[in-house]
Design a protein around this motif. Structure first.
Motif, PDB file in Angstrom:
ATOM      1  N   SER A   1       0.829  -1.202   0.000  1.00 59.75           N
ATOM      2  CA  SER A   1       0.000   0.000   0.000  1.00 59.75           C
ATOM      3  C   SER A   1       0.863   1.252   0.000  1.00 59.75           C
ATOM      4  CB  SER A   1      -0.910   0.011   1.225  1.00 59.75           C
ATOM      5  OG  SER A   1      -0.137   0.183   2.404  1.00 59.75           O
ATOM      6  N   ASP A   2       0.230   2.387  -0.298  1.00 57.51           N
ATOM      7  CA  ASP A   2       0.965   3.658  -0.291  1.00 57.51           C
ATOM      8  C   ASP A   2       1.542   3.962   1.091  1.00 57.51           C
ATOM      9  OD1 ASP A   2       0.526   4.093  -2.974  1.00 57.51           O
ATOM     10  OD2 ASP A   2      -1.189   5.438  -2.669  1.00 57.51           O
ATOM     11  N   SER A   3       0.773   3.684   2.146  1.00 57.00           N
ATOM     12  CA  SER A   3       1.263   3.963   3.498  1.00 57.00           C
ATOM     13  C   SER A   3       2.466   3.085   3.835  1.00 57.00           C
ATOM     14  CB  SER A   3       0.145   3.754   4.531  1.00 57.00           C
ATOM     15  OG  SER A   3      -0.322   2.419   4.501  1.00 57.00           O
ATOM     16  N   GLU A   4       2.421   1.815   3.408  1.00 60.17           N
ATOM     17  CA  GLU A   4       3.567   0.925   3.636  1.00 60.17           C
ATOM     18  C   GLU A   4       4.775   1.411   2.844  1.00 60.17           C
ATOM     19  OE1 GLU A   4       2.135  -3.582   4.382  1.00 60.17           O
ATOM     20  OE2 GLU A   4       1.466  -2.717   2.468  1.00 60.17           O
TER      21      GLU A   4
ATOM     22  N   ASN B 196       6.835  10.266   9.361  1.00 63.81           N
ATOM     23  CA  ASN B 196       6.219   9.248   8.504  1.00 63.81           C
ATOM     24  C   ASN B 196       6.498   7.819   8.968  1.00 63.81           C
ATOM     25  OD1 ASN B 196       5.189  11.210   6.724  1.00 63.81           O
ATOM     26  ND2 ASN B 196       7.123  11.285   5.592  1.00 63.81           N
TER      27      ASN B 196
ATOM     28  N   ASN C 233       5.458   4.486   1.850  1.00 62.75           N
ATOM     29  CA  ASN C 233       5.987   5.709   2.451  1.00 62.75           C
ATOM     30  C   ASN C 233       6.794   5.408   3.704  1.00 62.75           C
ATOM     31  OD1 ASN C 233       4.781   7.223   0.435  1.00 62.75           O
ATOM     32  ND2 ASN C 233       2.934   7.659   1.631  1.00 62.75           N
ATOM     33  N   ALA C 234       6.342   4.446   4.500  1.00 60.53           N
ATOM     34  CA  ALA C 234       7.059   4.079   5.720  1.00 60.53           C
ATOM     35  C   ALA C 234       8.402   3.441   5.385  1.00 60.53           C
ATOM     36  CB  ALA C 234       6.209   3.130   6.570  1.00 60.53           C
TER      37      ALA C 234
END
Length: 538
Positions: free
Chosen positions: A139-142, A202, A144-145
């Motif tokens: 995912s985008d959140s993964e 982030n 970015n992290a």
């Protein structure tokens, strides 16, 4: 081991099949890339590889990296010659006496290890830029992290290199430029600060799932350390920023292994072979004997093989690092750390009153660790001694991390703690005092007392606790030394307090040379890269 982080630990172990010791020169521009990103596991392999490499230079596992130079050039730990052992070309002498040159083999190794880490990160970031994360199930959140983790870890590498060498190149791309030029420390500091401030928010909060990765707790600890040293590094105090970073951790906003981090209730839990989920851990290497990736502190810190009989373990060491006599003298006799974290006095076979015998100067005689470094076997019982006069039993010894017994199912399962909550308490307390013209506030006193209380019995505590009068900056530095001995923190602390080049400890005399606060860039690197500029004084 807890199942929740076994996959990460296994992945770390797998990745460490790649050697961290066969290093080329100018590693900021000559790096390995593995273009095999077909699934999430392979992406995580690339993201974790720099972290697993980091143990080679940061942990006390026997390589001549940051840890070796930070400890042996400061005022608590030394590697003296012991009879026929340990001279090693005078390497450890030059560190202890601050007489190193630009031609130190161990310093070249340190430079290469750190720049290799930067190279792994830059390579991973470039490889990860062009991926279709949706097709990989990320995912985008993964995503970015993961990117934030790599950039924060790179900033951490740069912070440690800045501590050692001050003026260094900044390289964020593989091979671009081919020969990067030296940048002033102020520019390097601003790069680190910008990278951390942009990416730490982030990061994911620390949890058991993130052991072996960079979390928000680790990121804010890095920021707290950077801000604490800002006045020394660039002449600009950042005490408020240090306090704010500490509060992110203390409040629990940055996460913790068991919810909000809290201080350990005793002196052993954080370092024991059951410390995988230690309450005060903020950033750690997930070593594991059962996982095939053992935290091997034995080389530097264990005595010869006769130490096996003392501790009921199956590993010895090089009889290398010892406690400097003046550092051991800094502990009061009623300080419980003096008993729990050191081996000292007569040594007996585990569980018996049978003395363990020496094998060198004290061959066939009881082995007794003494708080001196001199030729006592030859009758010298009074001199100050020096680095050339050690014997097999000279100096109190390391026992802070304890492997447990051979019969223990958790034998040698210790994690190595990089940051812990106690350090955040000390950073915040010092920042509060610096803001208050060096005088202790009650909040600063409470923070340090919360840590120190573990080191004394209830009966002794009332006369040992600090007050706003007794907690001076000098005393805070002394107490931090007692609390963090063996943790690789001391060099930076005594530089910040003006003691590194001006202080006296045991037989080390002040150089009064500010140029010695940073090391020489290895001359082989300057020969390989004409754009590097040597540090002043070398």
């Amino acid at each position: 081991m807890k199942k929740i982080f076994k996959p990460l630990l296994y992945l770390s172990t797998l990745l460490l099949g790649t050697s961290c010791t066969d290093l080329d020169e100018t590693l900021y521009s000559q790096l390995n890339k593995n273009n095999f990103y077909n699934n999430k596991v392979e992406v995580m392999q690339a993201a974790l590889r720099p972290f697993t490499h980091m143990q080679a230079w940061l942990a006390p596992t026997g390589q001549s990296g940051y840890y070796y130079h930070a400890e042996l050039s400061a005022d608590q730990v030394a590697w003296p010659q012991k009879g026929r052992h340990g001279y090693d070309g005078g390497d450890h002498f030059r560190l202890h006496y601050h007489t190193w040159t630009d031609n130190e083999g161990r310093m070249r190794s340190c430079w290469n290890l750190l720049w290799t880490g930067v190279g792994f990160i830059n390579s991973a970031l470039q490889d990860l830029e062009g991926l279709d994360y949706g097709k990989l199930g990320i995912s985008d959140s993964e995503k970015n992290a993961i990117i934030a983790e790599l950039k924060v870890l790179r900033a951490f590498h740069y912070m440690k290199m800045m501590e050692l060498w001050g003026n260094i190149p900044i390289a964020t791309k593989v091979g671009e430029p081919l020969n990067p030029e030296t940048k002033p420390r102020a520019e390097v500091f601003n790069f680190i600060k910008t990278e951390l401030e942009a990416n730490v928010p982030n990061l994911l909060p620390y949890s058991k799932q993130l052991i072996g990765r960079v979390s928000a707790a680790a990121g804010y600890a890095m920021l707290a350390e950077l801000y604490l040293n800002a006045e020394y590094f660039v002449g600009t105090p950042m005490w408020d920023q240090a306090i704010q970073a500490c509060d992110k951790i203390i409040s629990g906003q940055a996460g913790g292994l068991n919810g909000t981090p809290k201080l350990a209730s005793n002196l052993k839990d954080t370092f024991s072979n059951r410390n995988q989920n230690a309450d005060e851990a903020l950033f750690q290497f997930a070593f594991s004997r059962s996982g095939g990736f053992t935290f091997d502190w034995g080389g530097f810190y264990m005595g010869y093989d006769n130490i096996k009989e003392v501790l009921n373990i199956d590993f010895g060491g090089w009889n290398a690092f010892v406690v400097i006599p003046s550092a051991f003298d800094a502990y009061k006799e009623n300080d419980l750390r003096k008993k729990e974290w050191f081996l000292f006095g007569p040594q007996y076979k585990y569980g018996t009153n049978t003395p363990v015998l020496g094998t060198e100067e004290w061959s066939g005689k009881p082995l007794v660790y003494v708080n001196s470094i001199r030729r006592e076997s030859e009758g010298d019982l009074t001199s100050e001694g020096d680095m050339s006069k050690g014997e097999e039993n000279s100096g109190a010894r390391f026992n802070k991390y304890q492997a447990g017994l051979l019969s223990d199912p958790n034998y040698r399962e210790n994690h190595y703690i990089i940051y812990r909550l106690t350090e955040i308490y000390f950073i915040k307390a010092e920042a509060l005092m610096r803001k208050n013209n060096g005088a202790a506030t009650q909040e600063a006193v409470d923070l340090i007392n919360a840590s120190k209380k573990r080191a004394f019995t209830d009966a002794d505590w009332e006369k040992e606790k600090y007050t706003t009068t007794t907690l001076t900056l000098d005393e805070l530095l002394a107490e931090k030394g007692r609390e963090f001995i063996f943790e690789g923190k001391r060099r930076t602390d005594i530089i910040r307090h003006g003691r590194y080049t001006k202080g006296t400890w045991w037989d080390h005399k002040p150089t009064n040379d500010p140029n010695k606060e940073i090391f020489a860039i290895p001359h082989t690197q300057i020969a390989a890269n004409p754009n590097l500029k040597q540090n002043p004084g070398y």
